[in-house]
Design a protein around this motif. Structure first.
Motif, PDB file in Angstrom:
ATOM      1  N   SER A  71      73.218  47.768  50.554  1.00  0.00           N
ATOM      2  CA  SER A  71      73.193  46.376  50.992  1.00  0.00           C
ATOM      3  C   SER A  71      71.900  45.691  50.557  1.00  0.00           C
ATOM      4  O   SER A  71      71.910  44.520  50.158  1.00  0.00           O
ATOM      5  CB  SER A  71      73.348  46.314  52.513  1.00  0.00           C
ATOM      6  OG  SER A  71      73.365  44.980  52.974  1.00  0.00           O
ATOM      7  N   LEU A  72      70.789  46.430  50.626  1.00  0.00           N
ATOM      8  CA  LEU A  72      69.510  45.853  50.211  1.00  0.00           C
ATOM      9  C   LEU A  72      69.531  45.495  48.733  1.00  0.00           C
ATOM     10  O   LEU A  72      69.042  44.436  48.325  1.00  0.00           O
ATOM     11  CB  LEU A  72      68.376  46.831  50.505  1.00  0.00           C
ATOM     12  CG  LEU A  72      66.990  46.405  50.022  1.00  0.00           C
ATOM     13  CD1 LEU A  72      66.559  45.127  50.723  1.00  0.00           C
ATOM     14  CD2 LEU A  72      65.976  47.514  50.247  1.00  0.00           C
ATOM     15  N   VAL A 126      69.367  41.152  44.655  1.00  0.00           N
ATOM     16  CA  VAL A 126      69.905  40.471  43.473  1.00  0.00           C
ATOM     17  C   VAL A 126      70.169  39.001  43.779  1.00  0.00           C
ATOM     18  O   VAL A 126      69.810  38.104  43.004  1.00  0.00           O
ATOM     19  CB  VAL A 126      71.198  41.165  42.997  1.00  0.00           C
ATOM     20  CG1 VAL A 126      71.895  40.330  41.925  1.00  0.00           C
ATOM     21  CG2 VAL A 126      70.889  42.550  42.444  1.00  0.00           C
ATOM     22  N   VAL A 127      70.785  38.743  44.932  1.00  0.00           N
ATOM     23  CA  VAL A 127      71.060  37.364  45.340  1.00  0.00           C
ATOM     24  C   VAL A 127      69.756  36.611  45.586  1.00  0.00           C
ATOM     25  O   VAL A 127      69.585  35.467  45.150  1.00  0.00           O
ATOM     26  CB  VAL A 127      71.949  37.348  46.601  1.00  0.00           C
ATOM     27  CG1 VAL A 127      72.111  35.920  47.112  1.00  0.00           C
ATOM     28  CG2 VAL A 127      73.311  37.956  46.305  1.00  0.00           C
ATOM     29  N   ALA A 128      68.795  37.263  46.276  1.00  0.00           N
ATOM     30  CA  ALA A 128      67.516  36.612  46.588  1.00  0.00           C
ATOM     31  C   ALA A 128      66.753  36.256  45.317  1.00  0.00           C
ATOM     32  O   ALA A 128      66.125  35.189  45.236  1.00  0.00           O
ATOM     33  CB  ALA A 128      66.678  37.524  47.480  1.00  0.00           C
ATOM     34  N   SER A 177      73.458  29.756  43.301  1.00  0.00           N
ATOM     35  CA  SER A 177      72.957  31.123  43.122  1.00  0.00           C
ATOM     36  C   SER A 177      74.033  32.147  43.477  1.00  0.00           C
ATOM     37  O   SER A 177      74.217  33.137  42.764  1.00  0.00           O
ATOM     38  CB  SER A 177      71.715  31.340  43.996  1.00  0.00           C
ATOM     39  OG  SER A 177      70.711  30.395  43.701  1.00  0.00           O
ATOM     40  N   LEU A 178      74.751  31.905  44.561  1.00  0.00           N
ATOM     41  CA  LEU A 178      75.816  32.827  44.968  1.00  0.00           C
ATOM     42  C   LEU A 178      76.959  32.817  43.963  1.00  0.00           C
ATOM     43  O   LEU A 178      77.557  33.857  43.676  1.00  0.00           O
ATOM     44  CB  LEU A 178      76.325  32.446  46.363  1.00  0.00           C
ATOM     45  CG  LEU A 178      75.336  32.647  47.515  1.00  0.00           C
ATOM     46  CD1 LEU A 178      75.886  32.064  48.804  1.00  0.00           C
ATOM     47  CD2 LEU A 178      75.020  34.133  47.695  1.00  0.00           C
ATOM     48  N   ILE A 215      81.160  45.435  54.400  1.00  0.00           N
ATOM     49  CA  ILE A 215      80.326  44.620  55.289  1.00  0.00           C
ATOM     50  C   ILE A 215      79.042  44.192  54.582  1.00  0.00           C
ATOM     51  O   ILE A 215      78.569  43.065  54.747  1.00  0.00           O
ATOM     52  CB  ILE A 215      80.003  45.399  56.575  1.00  0.00           C
ATOM     53  CG1 ILE A 215      81.290  45.716  57.329  1.00  0.00           C
ATOM     54  CG2 ILE A 215      79.055  44.604  57.474  1.00  0.00           C
ATOM     55  CD1 ILE A 215      81.118  46.707  58.451  1.00  0.00           C
ATOM     56  N   GLY A 216      78.471  45.094  53.762  1.00  0.00           N
ATOM     57  CA  GLY A 216      77.238  44.768  53.047  1.00  0.00           C
ATOM     58  C   GLY A 216      77.432  43.666  52.030  1.00  0.00           C
ATOM     59  O   GLY A 216      76.551  42.809  51.850  1.00  0.00           O
ATOM     60  N   THR A 217      78.580  43.660  51.348  1.00  0.00           N
ATOM     61  CA  THR A 217      78.872  42.591  50.400  1.00  0.00           C
ATOM     62  C   THR A 217      79.001  41.252  51.120  1.00  0.00           C
ATOM     63  O   THR A 217      78.481  40.228  50.672  1.00  0.00           O
ATOM     64  CB  THR A 217      80.178  42.903  49.639  1.00  0.00           C
ATOM     65  OG1 THR A 217      80.038  44.157  48.951  1.00  0.00           O
ATOM     66  CG2 THR A 217      80.493  41.810  48.630  1.00  0.00           C
ATOM     67  N   TYR A 218      79.671  41.288  52.265  1.00  0.00           N
ATOM     68  CA  TYR A 218      79.816  40.070  53.076  1.00  0.00           C
ATOM     69  C   TYR A 218      78.457  39.581  53.577  1.00  0.00           C
ATOM     70  O   TYR A 218      78.143  38.385  53.501  1.00  0.00           O
ATOM     71  CB  TYR A 218      80.750  40.372  54.252  1.00  0.00           C
ATOM     72  CG  TYR A 218      80.674  39.374  55.384  1.00  0.00           C
ATOM     73  CD1 TYR A 218      81.403  38.185  55.345  1.00  0.00           C
ATOM     74  CD2 TYR A 218      79.880  39.613  56.498  1.00  0.00           C
ATOM     75  CE1 TYR A 218      81.330  37.263  56.373  1.00  0.00           C
ATOM     76  CE2 TYR A 218      79.797  38.695  57.530  1.00  0.00           C
ATOM     77  CZ  TYR A 218      80.530  37.530  57.473  1.00  0.00           C
ATOM     78  OH  TYR A 218      80.451  36.615  58.503  1.00  0.00           O
ATOM     79  N   SER A 219      77.624  40.505  54.071  1.00  0.00           N
ATOM     80  CA  SER A 219      76.347  40.098  54.672  1.00  0.00           C
ATOM     81  C   SER A 219      75.356  39.575  53.639  1.00  0.00           C
ATOM     82  O   SER A 219      74.534  38.716  53.941  1.00  0.00           O
ATOM     83  CB  SER A 219      75.718  41.269  55.437  1.00  0.00           C
ATOM     84  OG  SER A 219      75.304  42.297  54.560  1.00  0.00           O
ATOM     85  N   SER A 220      75.426  40.074  52.405  1.00  0.00           N
ATOM     86  CA  SER A 220      74.511  39.572  51.374  1.00  0.00           C
ATOM     87  C   SER A 220      74.799  38.129  51.025  1.00  0.00           C
ATOM     88  O   SER A 220      73.932  37.410  50.512  1.00  0.00           O
ATOM     89  CB  SER A 220      74.604  40.445  50.115  1.00  0.00           C
ATOM     90  OG  SER A 220      75.881  40.329  49.517  1.00  0.00           O
TER      91      SER A 220
END
Length: 306
Positions: free
Chosen positions: A196-197, A202-204, A226-227, A269-274
């Motif tokens: 998830s990190l 990558v998004v950040a 960006s997303l 869940i990690g993909t959603y939360s990012s």
């Protein structure tokens, strides 16, 4: 200008926030009421390994032991179809392994061999549980320090909230459905934090870059762009990872079933939360271009003022 129309991810950010809060409340509620169904690694008990001449039917083995009066047992293949691992919460006795062997031998037409009979103490299990919890907290602390140094403090808050969001929901799933939580699941949680990190960073990185190069655009529009730009990479990474995890989940055997289940839930869940947690936190903390300007650029702008 971007050739691809920006997707309005943040248009449903309030709905996504409500959904995340609901999942977290349900997870914490289940953890408070039911708790986790801790495995032998944490509670202590007896571990027995036996070997059959041909492929063993773990369902039949489990039924045989239950009919013989043994309770709270887990039966699974170990390494091969002929090797069977029996976990039970019953206190260890010197003759317990032979008792189980005799029970299984009486129900089988082929020879059954006792490979080992071991005791896992509850004190060791408590130490593993406590140290595992500390490992999770330490991982979150290190993540926050790294992201704050690499990007900016607001990004670190978003990253840590997203990771806590992922861990709490996975724990809630295991609590709600009373799926056994053992060391393999704890290892999966740590792996989920890393996965998830990586996605969040990558998004950040793209958000930071766009904030610096795009001047006339609202923060919500910069984040949407960006997303959109990272969506392809996110989907490809998540789908390829899920294909492997689903294979492990369905054909990997019982020994790693819960590990694969935790990772599968973690990737989704990690993909959603990012997208909808870390980026959402940035908007709630009112991220702006000024937060992300490097010191030298700030100095240059100040020098240009007459």
């Amino acid at each position: 200008m971007s050739d691809v129309k920006d997707m309005n991810f943040m248009g449903v950010r309030k709905l996504a926030a409500a959904f995340s809060i609901l999942l977290i409340v349900l997870s914490i509620g289940s953890l408070a009421v039911q708790g986790l169904k801790l495995g032998l690694d944490f509670t202590g008990g007896t571990l027995i390994e036996v070997a059959y001449e041909t492929s063993a039917d773990v369902t039949a083995v489990r039924s045989t032991l239950v009919d013989a009066g043994y309770e709270d047992i887990t039966v699974q293949h170990f390494g091969s179809e002929e090797d069977v691992l029996v976990r039970m919460k019953e206190a260890y006795r010197a003759d317990l392994g032979n008792e189980v062997l005799a029970t299984l031998q009486a129900a089988s037409a082929e020879e059954v061999v006792l490979r080992r009979a071991e005791f896992v103490g509850s004190q060791v299990g408590e130490e593993l549980r406590d140290e595992g919890g500390l490992a999770l907290l330490l991982a979150l602390a290190v993540v926050m320090i790294y992201v704050a140094a690499r990007f900016q403090f607001k990004f670190s808050v978003g990253a840590v909230v997203a990771l806590m969001h992922d861990v709490i929901i996975i724990l809630g799933i295991f609590s709600l459905f009373q799926i056994e939580f053992d060391l393999t699941v704890l290892a999966a949680l740590l792996a989920v934090i890393g996965y998830s990190l990586n996605d969040t960073i990558v998004v950040a990185d793209r958000i930071r870059e766009n904030f610096r190069i795009i001047r006339q655009m609202l923060p919500i529009d910069v984040i949407n762009r960006s997303l959109t730009q990272t969506l392809g990479r996110t989907l490809v990474t998540s789908l390829t990872t899920l294909l492997v995890l689903l294979a492990l989940l369905w054909v990997g055997g019982e020994l790693i079933h819960n590990f694969a289940l935790a990772l599968t839930a973690g990737v989704i869940i990690g993909t959603y939360s990012s997208i909808y947690v870390s980026a959402n936190i940035l908007l709630y903390m009112q991220i702006s271009r000024e937060d992300l300007l490097p010191p030298e650029e700030e100095n240059d702008e100040l020098d240009e003022i007459p």
